[in-house]
Design a protein around this motif. Sequence first.
Motif, PDB file in Angstrom:
ATOM      1  N   ASN A  43       0.662  -1.110   0.153  1.00 51.56           N
ATOM      2  CA  ASN A  43       0.137  -0.015  -0.028  1.00 51.56           C
ATOM      3  C   ASN A  43       0.767   1.095  -0.078  1.00 51.56           C
ATOM      4  OD1 ASN A  43       0.902   0.025   2.707  1.00 51.56           O
ATOM      5  ND2 ASN A  43      -0.997   0.566   3.555  1.00 51.56           N
ATOM      6  N   VAL A  44       2.146   1.234   0.150  1.00 53.23           N
ATOM      7  CA  VAL A  44       2.678   2.364   0.158  1.00 53.23           C
ATOM      8  C   VAL A  44       3.172   3.029  -1.030  1.00 53.23           C
ATOM      9  CG1 VAL A  44       5.072   1.236   0.231  1.00 53.23           C
ATOM     10  CG2 VAL A  44       4.818   3.209   1.059  1.00 53.23           C
ATOM     11  N   ALA A  45       3.302   2.157  -2.179  1.00 49.51           N
ATOM     12  CA  ALA A  45       3.910   2.773  -3.347  1.00 49.51           C
ATOM     13  C   ALA A  45       2.789   3.563  -4.249  1.00 49.51           C
ATOM     14  CB  ALA A  45       4.491   1.585  -4.189  1.00 49.51           C
ATOM     15  N   ALA A  46       1.739   2.986  -4.228  1.00 54.89           N
ATOM     16  CA  ALA A  46       0.510   3.674  -4.974  1.00 54.89           C
ATOM     17  C   ALA A  46      -0.655   4.288  -4.070  1.00 54.89           C
ATOM     18  CB  ALA A  46      -0.314   2.606  -5.830  1.00 54.89           C
ATOM     19  N   LEU A  47      -1.107   3.768  -3.056  1.00 57.13           N
ATOM     20  CA  LEU A  47      -2.204   4.422  -2.492  1.00 57.13           C
ATOM     21  C   LEU A  47      -1.457   5.339  -1.442  1.00 57.13           C
ATOM     22  CD1 LEU A  47      -5.044   4.240  -1.362  1.00 57.13           C
ATOM     23  CD2 LEU A  47      -4.489   2.298   0.243  1.00 57.13           C
ATOM     24  N   GLY A  48      -0.317   5.118  -0.853  1.00 62.40           N
ATOM     25  CA  GLY A  48       0.323   5.839   0.066  1.00 62.40           C
ATOM     26  C   GLY A  48       0.406   7.246  -0.836  1.00 62.40           C
ATOM     27  N   GLN A  49       1.005   7.156  -1.979  1.00 62.48           N
ATOM     28  CA  GLN A  49       1.288   8.466  -2.893  1.00 62.48           C
ATOM     29  C   GLN A  49       0.009   9.047  -2.984  1.00 62.48           C
ATOM     30  OE1 GLN A  49       3.536   7.244  -6.228  1.00 62.48           O
ATOM     31  NE2 GLN A  49       5.469   6.905  -4.959  1.00 62.48           N
ATOM     32  N   ALA A  50      -1.069   8.496  -3.426  1.00 66.97           N
ATOM     33  CA  ALA A  50      -2.545   9.154  -3.476  1.00 66.97           C
ATOM     34  C   ALA A  50      -2.814   9.736  -2.039  1.00 66.97           C
ATOM     35  CB  ALA A  50      -3.100   7.877  -3.982  1.00 66.97           C
ATOM     36  N   LEU A  51      -2.666   9.249  -1.180  1.00 65.31           N
ATOM     37  CA  LEU A  51      -3.148   9.797   0.267  1.00 65.31           C
ATOM     38  C   LEU A  51      -2.483  11.045   0.355  1.00 65.31           C
ATOM     39  CD1 LEU A  51      -3.863   6.491   2.344  1.00 65.31           C
ATOM     40  CD2 LEU A  51      -5.579   8.509   1.449  1.00 65.31           C
ATOM     41  N   ALA A  52      -1.184  11.148   0.068  1.00 67.36           N
ATOM     42  CA  ALA A  52      -0.071  12.268   0.278  1.00 67.36           C
ATOM     43  C   ALA A  52      -0.381  13.398  -0.349  1.00 67.36           C
ATOM     44  CB  ALA A  52       1.206  11.605  -0.036  1.00 67.36           C
ATOM     45  N   ALA A  53      -0.903  13.040  -1.986  1.00 68.83           N
ATOM     46  CA  ALA A  53      -1.472  14.039  -2.519  1.00 68.83           C
ATOM     47  C   ALA A  53      -3.032  14.636  -2.316  1.00 68.83           C
ATOM     48  CB  ALA A  53      -1.242  13.629  -4.117  1.00 68.83           C
ATOM     49  N   ALA A  54      -3.664  13.952  -1.711  1.00 67.26           N
ATOM     50  CA  ALA A  54      -4.862  14.182  -1.069  1.00 67.26           C
ATOM     51  C   ALA A  54      -5.226  15.610  -0.398  1.00 67.26           C
ATOM     52  CB  ALA A  54      -5.684  13.208  -0.519  1.00 67.26           C
ATOM     53  N   ASP A  55      -6.324  16.147  -0.425  1.00 64.05           N
ATOM     54  CA  ASP A  55      -6.509  17.486   0.146  1.00 64.05           C
ATOM     55  C   ASP A  55      -6.779  16.992   1.670  1.00 64.05           C
ATOM     56  OD1 ASP A  55      -7.380  19.950   1.299  1.00 64.05           O
ATOM     57  OD2 ASP A  55      -9.112  20.063  -0.130  1.00 64.05           O
ATOM     58  N   PRO A  56      -5.962  17.577   2.562  1.00 64.95           N
ATOM     59  CA  PRO A  56      -5.995  17.037   4.090  1.00 64.95           C
ATOM     60  C   PRO A  56      -7.684  17.624   4.746  1.00 64.95           C
ATOM     61  CG  PRO A  56      -4.412  18.673   3.951  1.00 64.95           C
ATOM     62  CD  PRO A  56      -4.715  18.538   2.222  1.00 64.95           C
ATOM     63  N   ALA A  57      -8.169  18.637   4.017  1.00 65.76           N
ATOM     64  CA  ALA A  57      -9.219  19.301   4.557  1.00 65.76           C
ATOM     65  C   ALA A  57     -10.373  18.431   4.344  1.00 65.76           C
ATOM     66  CB  ALA A  57      -9.631  20.654   3.881  1.00 65.76           C
ATOM     67  N   ARG A  58     -10.360  17.557   3.067  1.00 64.58           N
ATOM     68  CA  ARG A  58     -11.289  16.671   2.825  1.00 64.58           C
ATOM     69  C   ARG A  58     -11.177  15.363   3.219  1.00 64.58           C
ATOM     70  NH1 ARG A  58     -16.185  17.915   1.304  1.00 64.58           N
ATOM     71  NH2 ARG A  58     -16.358  15.797   0.264  1.00 64.58           N
ATOM     72  N   LEU A  59      -9.859  14.787   3.061  1.00 65.58           N
ATOM     73  CA  LEU A  59      -9.314  13.467   3.550  1.00 65.58           C
ATOM     74  C   LEU A  59      -8.068  13.334   4.405  1.00 65.58           C
ATOM     75  CD1 LEU A  59     -10.757  10.513   3.283  1.00 65.58           C
ATOM     76  CD2 LEU A  59      -9.360  10.267   0.970  1.00 65.58           C
ATOM     77  N   PRO A  60      -7.954  13.766   5.423  1.00 65.91           N
ATOM     78  CA  PRO A  60      -6.791  13.827   6.165  1.00 65.91           C
ATOM     79  C   PRO A  60      -6.258  12.193   6.439  1.00 65.91           C
ATOM     80  CG  PRO A  60      -8.607  13.942   7.653  1.00 65.91           C
ATOM     81  CD  PRO A  60      -9.310  14.185   6.469  1.00 65.91           C
ATOM     82  N   THR A  61      -5.035  11.965   6.370  1.00 65.60           N
ATOM     83  CA  THR A  61      -4.463  10.715   6.667  1.00 65.60           C
ATOM     84  C   THR A  61      -3.599  10.755   7.889  1.00 65.60           C
ATOM     85  OG1 THR A  61      -3.970  10.389   4.379  1.00 65.60           O
ATOM     86  CG2 THR A  61      -2.689   8.933   5.917  1.00 65.60           C
ATOM     87  N   TYR A  62      -3.953   9.701   8.717  1.00 66.20           N
ATOM     88  CA  TYR A  62      -3.371   9.758  10.242  1.00 66.20           C
ATOM     89  C   TYR A  62      -2.734   8.292  10.262  1.00 66.20           C
ATOM     90  CZ  TYR A  62      -7.311  12.828  11.117  1.00 66.20           C
ATOM     91  OH  TYR A  62      -8.155  13.734  11.099  1.00 66.20           O
ATOM     92  N   ARG A  63      -1.292   8.813  10.868  1.00 67.22           N
ATOM     93  CA  ARG A  63      -0.161   7.668  10.687  1.00 67.22           C
ATOM     94  C   ARG A  63      -0.484   6.995  12.004  1.00 67.22           C
ATOM     95  NH1 ARG A  63       4.376   7.373   7.783  1.00 67.22           N
ATOM     96  NH2 ARG A  63       4.693   5.684   8.887  1.00 67.22           N
ATOM     97  N   ALA A  64      -0.676   5.768  12.088  1.00 65.82           N
ATOM     98  CA  ALA A  64      -0.877   4.852  13.349  1.00 65.82           C
ATOM     99  C   ALA A  64       0.428   3.989  13.755  1.00 65.82           C
ATOM    100  CB  ALA A  64      -1.951   3.956  13.127  1.00 65.82           C
TER     101      ALA A  64
END
Length: 235
Positions: A43-64
């Motif tokens: 999940n890091v190579a594709a989904l991780g990059q997509a989440l990094a480019a997402a708008d944090p106001a609409r879809l924030p990512t939280y590292r656990a």
Amino acid sequence: MRLTAARALVRWLAAQDVLVPGAEGDARVPFFGGVWAIFGHGNVAALGQALAAADPARLPTYRAHSEQGMAHAAIGYARAHARRRAMACTTSIGPGATNMVTAAALAHANRLPVLFLPGDVFASRRPDPVLQQIEHFADATVSANDCFRPVSRLFDRITRPEQLLDALPRAMAVLTDPAACGPVTLALCQDVQAEVITWPEAFLRRACGRSGARRPTRTSWQRWLTPCARPSARW
């Protein structure tokens, strides 16, 4: 619109709104409050990059730091919002994914909406096996994510990018249904996440629905009564 499957998935999640009842009427808010993530193989190579480019106001990512802990946090989020909003959880393939099974069982038993997005094996099977990947040596169609089948209201393995056009609306229908609500697992084959296809713009457009328990009307109780059991006018 030319996008990878992972970027289309993230844009679709960020575009889903829901009407939440409040003191001054219904408010339109994002249905997904964010994505809990522990990145690794799958999940890091594709989904991780997509989440990094997402708008944090609409879809924030939280590292656990714990897969089971973040999944239980997503359950708590759904409880706090009366099942009207949800969170997603993504992990690597292998032990990272199986660590969420206990939380998935809890969400399943309590009909709580959680979207699980574990990484999965390569659909092409060419690089298999990879580090920490768990697969069935006698059955190439089985991976660690099959553990989610009995504890998910909906389970799907994405082996082609265009399958998301059907899988995501079906997932949203389950997550927002007041009766069939529960955890949804979309196992994402790691090479499929990076495949690029043309997506319909309408699919990625902002959408709004309503989820959770419905408010009863003055006459809604009558449909549960037989004609002979309905109270008379003097009641």
